[in-house]
Design a protein around this motif. Structure first.
Motif, PDB file in Angstrom:
ATOM      1  N   THR A   1       0.832  -1.197   0.000  1.00 54.17           N
ATOM      2  CA  THR A   1       0.000   0.000   0.000  1.00 54.17           C
ATOM      3  C   THR A   1       0.871   1.254   0.000  1.00 54.17           C
ATOM      4  O   THR A   1       2.090   1.179  -0.194  1.00 54.17           O
ATOM      5  CB  THR A   1      -0.917   0.014   1.239  1.00 54.17           C
ATOM      6  N   THR A   2       0.236   2.392   0.231  1.00 54.73           N
ATOM      7  CA  THR A   2       0.987   3.646   0.310  1.00 54.73           C
ATOM      8  C   THR A   2       1.963   3.629   1.480  1.00 54.73           C
ATOM      9  O   THR A   2       2.961   4.365   1.470  1.00 54.73           O
ATOM     10  CB  THR A   2       0.030   4.840   0.455  1.00 54.73           C
ATOM     11  N   PHE A   3       1.706   2.815   2.491  1.00 58.16           N
ATOM     12  CA  PHE A   3       2.650   2.697   3.600  1.00 58.16           C
ATOM     13  C   PHE A   3       3.971   2.062   3.150  1.00 58.16           C
ATOM     14  O   PHE A   3       5.002   2.233   3.783  1.00 58.16           O
ATOM     15  CB  PHE A   3       2.047   1.862   4.732  1.00 58.16           C
ATOM     16  N   ASP A   4       3.927   1.309   2.030  1.00 59.87           N
ATOM     17  CA  ASP A   4       5.140   0.717   1.474  1.00 59.87           C
ATOM     18  C   ASP A   4       5.807   1.631   0.450  1.00 59.87           C
ATOM     19  O   ASP A   4       6.860   1.285  -0.080  1.00 59.87           O
ATOM     20  CB  ASP A   4       4.809  -0.619   0.800  1.00 59.87           C
ATOM     21  N   GLY A   5       5.153   2.767   0.132  1.00 59.60           N
ATOM     22  CA  GLY A   5       5.739   3.700  -0.812  1.00 59.60           C
ATOM     23  C   GLY A   5       4.967   3.905  -2.089  1.00 59.60           C
ATOM     24  O   GLY A   5       5.359   4.728  -2.921  1.00 59.60           O
ATOM     25  N   LEU A   6       3.879   3.176  -2.313  1.00 56.14           N
ATOM     26  CA  LEU A   6       3.053   3.433  -3.496  1.00 56.14           C
ATOM     27  C   LEU A   6       2.507   4.850  -3.442  1.00 56.14           C
ATOM     28  O   LEU A   6       2.175   5.364  -2.373  1.00 56.14           O
ATOM     29  CB  LEU A   6       1.889   2.442  -3.561  1.00 56.14           C
ATOM     30  N   LEU A   7       2.389   5.481  -4.608  1.00 58.30           N
ATOM     31  CA  LEU A   7       1.851   6.839  -4.656  1.00 58.30           C
ATOM     32  C   LEU A   7       0.352   6.855  -4.404  1.00 58.30           C
ATOM     33  O   LEU A   7      -0.188   7.844  -3.919  1.00 58.30           O
ATOM     34  CB  LEU A   7       2.161   7.486  -6.011  1.00 58.30           C
ATOM     35  N   SER A   8      -0.326   5.784  -4.772  1.00 58.56           N
ATOM     36  CA  SER A   8      -1.755   5.654  -4.503  1.00 58.56           C
ATOM     37  C   SER A   8      -2.099   4.170  -4.521  1.00 58.56           C
ATOM     38  O   SER A   8      -1.280   3.331  -4.913  1.00 58.56           O
ATOM     39  CB  SER A   8      -2.592   6.410  -5.542  1.00 58.56           C
ATOM     40  N   HIS A   9      -3.319   3.831  -4.128  1.00 59.03           N
ATOM     41  CA  HIS A   9      -3.752   2.436  -4.116  1.00 59.03           C
ATOM     42  C   HIS A   9      -4.339   2.003  -5.451  1.00 59.03           C
ATOM     43  O   HIS A   9      -4.718   0.836  -5.609  1.00 59.03           O
ATOM     44  CB  HIS A   9      -4.767   2.218  -3.000  1.00 59.03           C
ATOM     45  N   ASP A  10      -4.439   2.919  -6.423  1.00 60.25           N
ATOM     46  CA  ASP A  10      -4.893   2.595  -7.771  1.00 60.25           C
ATOM     47  C   ASP A  10      -3.690   2.676  -8.702  1.00 60.25           C
ATOM     48  O   ASP A  10      -3.021   3.710  -8.750  1.00 60.25           O
ATOM     49  CB  ASP A  10      -5.981   3.562  -8.238  1.00 60.25           C
ATOM     50  N   ALA A  11      -3.420   1.605  -9.437  1.00 59.14           N
ATOM     51  CA  ALA A  11      -2.235   1.603 -10.285  1.00 59.14           C
ATOM     52  C   ALA A  11      -2.380   0.624 -11.439  1.00 59.14           C
ATOM     53  O   ALA A  11      -3.072  -0.390 -11.335  1.00 59.14           O
ATOM     54  CB  ALA A  11      -0.995   1.234  -9.466  1.00 59.14           C
ATOM     55  N   GLN A  12      -1.719   0.950 -12.564  1.00 62.05           N
ATOM     56  CA  GLN A  12      -1.413  -0.029 -13.595  1.00 62.05           C
ATOM     57  C   GLN A  12      -0.048  -0.581 -13.227  1.00 62.05           C
ATOM     58  O   GLN A  12       0.786   0.128 -12.672  1.00 62.05           O
ATOM     59  CB  GLN A  12      -1.352   0.648 -14.974  1.00 62.05           C
ATOM     60  N   ILE A  13       0.229  -1.839 -13.542  1.00 64.06           N
ATOM     61  CA  ILE A  13       1.482  -2.426 -13.087  1.00 64.06           C
ATOM     62  C   ILE A  13       2.104  -3.294 -14.171  1.00 64.06           C
ATOM     63  O   ILE A  13       1.410  -3.891 -14.993  1.00 64.06           O
ATOM     64  CB  ILE A  13       1.250  -3.239 -11.793  1.00 64.06           C
ATOM     65  N   ALA A  14       3.445  -3.301 -14.194  1.00 64.48           N
ATOM     66  CA  ALA A  14       4.199  -4.165 -15.101  1.00 64.48           C
ATOM     67  C   ALA A  14       5.429  -4.653 -14.358  1.00 64.48           C
ATOM     68  O   ALA A  14       6.031  -3.907 -13.576  1.00 64.48           O
ATOM     69  CB  ALA A  14       4.597  -3.418 -16.364  1.00 64.48           C
TER      70      ALA A  14
END
Length: 326
Positions: A297-310
Motif C-alpha cells: 500500500t501507500t505505507f510501502d511507498g506506493l503513490l496511490s492504491h490505484d495503479a497499472q502495473i508491469a
C-alpha cells in the motif's frame, strides 16, 4: 497523455524475499527501494501531453518501458526521454461521426525477444466497404479488431493480424499476455482464450469455475499474465472473483480468503522471478510468491492504491498511477 502533471510512474526494486514485505503500520518505514518519474511539470510542455488517458504499461526484455493510451504508444529511452511510436502501419479507418476514432489502442504486452504486442480496433463509416470489418449495431459503423507485433524500437517494424483475416480474434479482444517461450494469449469475448504459437491463432478451451449460484465469472475477459512456469493468470472484476490460474488442465481461484486485498482485480502481471502481481480497485497491490499473497500500500511507498502495473524480467516492478493524491 495521462502521465502528465498529476500523473506519475514508479519503479520498485522487488525485494529478495517477498515474505518480508508485509503491510506496515503508519509509523513504519518504506521497505522497497522506490523511484518516482513524472512526465512533466505544469509549466513544462511534454511530448506525452497529446492524447487520452493511460491504459497500459509493459517492460520489454531489454528493459524498455512502454506506456499506452487509446491514441498512441510511447517508450522511455536510455536517456530518460519519451519517444512516440509510429503507428502508421496499424489498421485505421475514417472513424464514425467524429466521436469514434479511426484507430484505438486497447492493450500492450511485452514478448521475451524484445518485441511489443499491441491489441486494438479500427472503425470506419458503414459505407466504407473497402475498409472491411463488420457493421456494429451500437454505433452504426464498421468495426475491425487487430493484434500487432512491434518487433523493436530500433527496427520500427510491425506484423499485423486483423479479425477479417483471423476470425478467432473477432468478438472483443480483452487482454494480451506473452509467455517466456513467446506464446501469445488473448482473451476474446467473455469466455474465450485465444493462443498464438508463432504460426497460427487458435481458440483454447479453458475450464472456468462457476460460483455457488451457477453463474460464470468469465475470468478470461479480465487481465492476463503468464508466469515463468507457463501458468496463465487472469484477474477478474466479476462479482469480486479475484484471481484465476489456469495450468493447461485445471483452474485455481484465489480470493480475499487466500490473502488478496480485494476481490475486484483490475490487472495481473508476472515477474521474471516468478512473482505474480495483482492490482485491486483502490485497495493496493498484491504479490504472490507461489504460497502467500502479500499486500503493498501507500505505507510501502506506493503513490496511490490505484495503479497499472508491469513486472520486468529482472524483478523490477513498475506502478503507473492515473492520479497522485495530494
Amino acid at each position: 497523455f495521462a502521465l502528465s502533471r498529476d500523473y506519475g510512474v514508479q519503479s520498485v526494486s522487488a525485494p529478495s524475499d517477498l515474505e518480508e514485505v508485509a503491510v506496515p503500520s503508519p509509523s513504519s518505514t518504506t521497505v522497497s527501494t522506490l523511484t518516482t518519474l513524472r512526465a512533466s511539470e505544469p509549466s513544462e510542455p511534454d511530448p506525452l501531453d497529446w492524447t487520452n488517458d493511460l491504459i497500459d504499461v509493459a517492460i520489454t526484455a531489454e528493459g524498455f518501458l512502454f506506456v499506452a493510451a487509446p491514441g498512441g504508444i510511447a517508450w522511455r529511452g536510455a536517456g530518460g526521454d519519451w519517444v512516440l511510436v509510429d503507428l502508421e502501419e496499424l489498421p485505421a479507418g475514417m472513424g464514425v461521426d467524429g466521436f469514434v476514432p479511426g484507430r484505438t489502442v486497447s492493450q500492450i504486452a511485452a514478448g521475451p525477444d524484445g518485441s511489443l504486442w499491441v491489441a486494438g480496433y479500427a472503425t470506419s463509416h458503414a459505407d466504407d466497404e473497402e475498409f472491411g470489418g463488420e457493421i456494429d449495431g451500437w454505433f452504426g459503423g464498421r468495426f475491425q479488431e487487430w493484434v500487432a507485433r512491434y518487433h523493436c524500437p530500433v527496427c520500427d517494424e510491425w506484423t499485423v493480424w486483423t479479425s477479417d483475416e483471423t476470425p478467432v480474434l473477432g468478438g472483443g479482444i480483452g487482454r494480451l499476455a506473452v509467455s517466456s517461450e513467446g506464446i501469445v494469449y488473448a482473451s476474446v469475448g467473455e469466455d474465450t482464450l485465444v493462443v498464438f504459437d508463432g504460426q497460427t491463432w487458435e481458440s483454447l478451451v479453458a475450464p472456468i469455475p462457476t460460483d455457488s449460484g451457477g453463474g460464470v465469472p468469465y475470468p478470461w475477459s479480465g487481465s492476463l499474465a503468464v508466469g515463468t512456469d507457463g501458468v496463465v493468470w487472469a484477474g477478474t472484476n466479476y462479482h469480486g472473483w479475484g484471481v484465476v490460474a489456469f495450468d493447461g488442465t485445471g483452474a485455481t481461484r484465489y480470493t480475499t480468503e487466500d490473502g488478496l486485498p480485494q476481490g475486484y482485480i483490475h490487472e495481473v502481471a508476472a515477474g521474471g522471478d516468478g512473482t505474480i502481481w495483482a492490482t485491486s480497485d483502490g485497495a493496493g497491490v498484491a504479490s504472490f510468491d507461489g504460497t502467500t499473497w502479500t499486500t503493498h500500500t501507500t505505507f510501502d511507498g506506493l503513490l496511490s492504491h490505484d495503479a497499472q502495473i508491469a513486472a520486468g524480467a529482472d524483478g523490477t516492478v513498475w506502478a503507473v498511477h492515473g492520479e497522485i493524491p495530494p
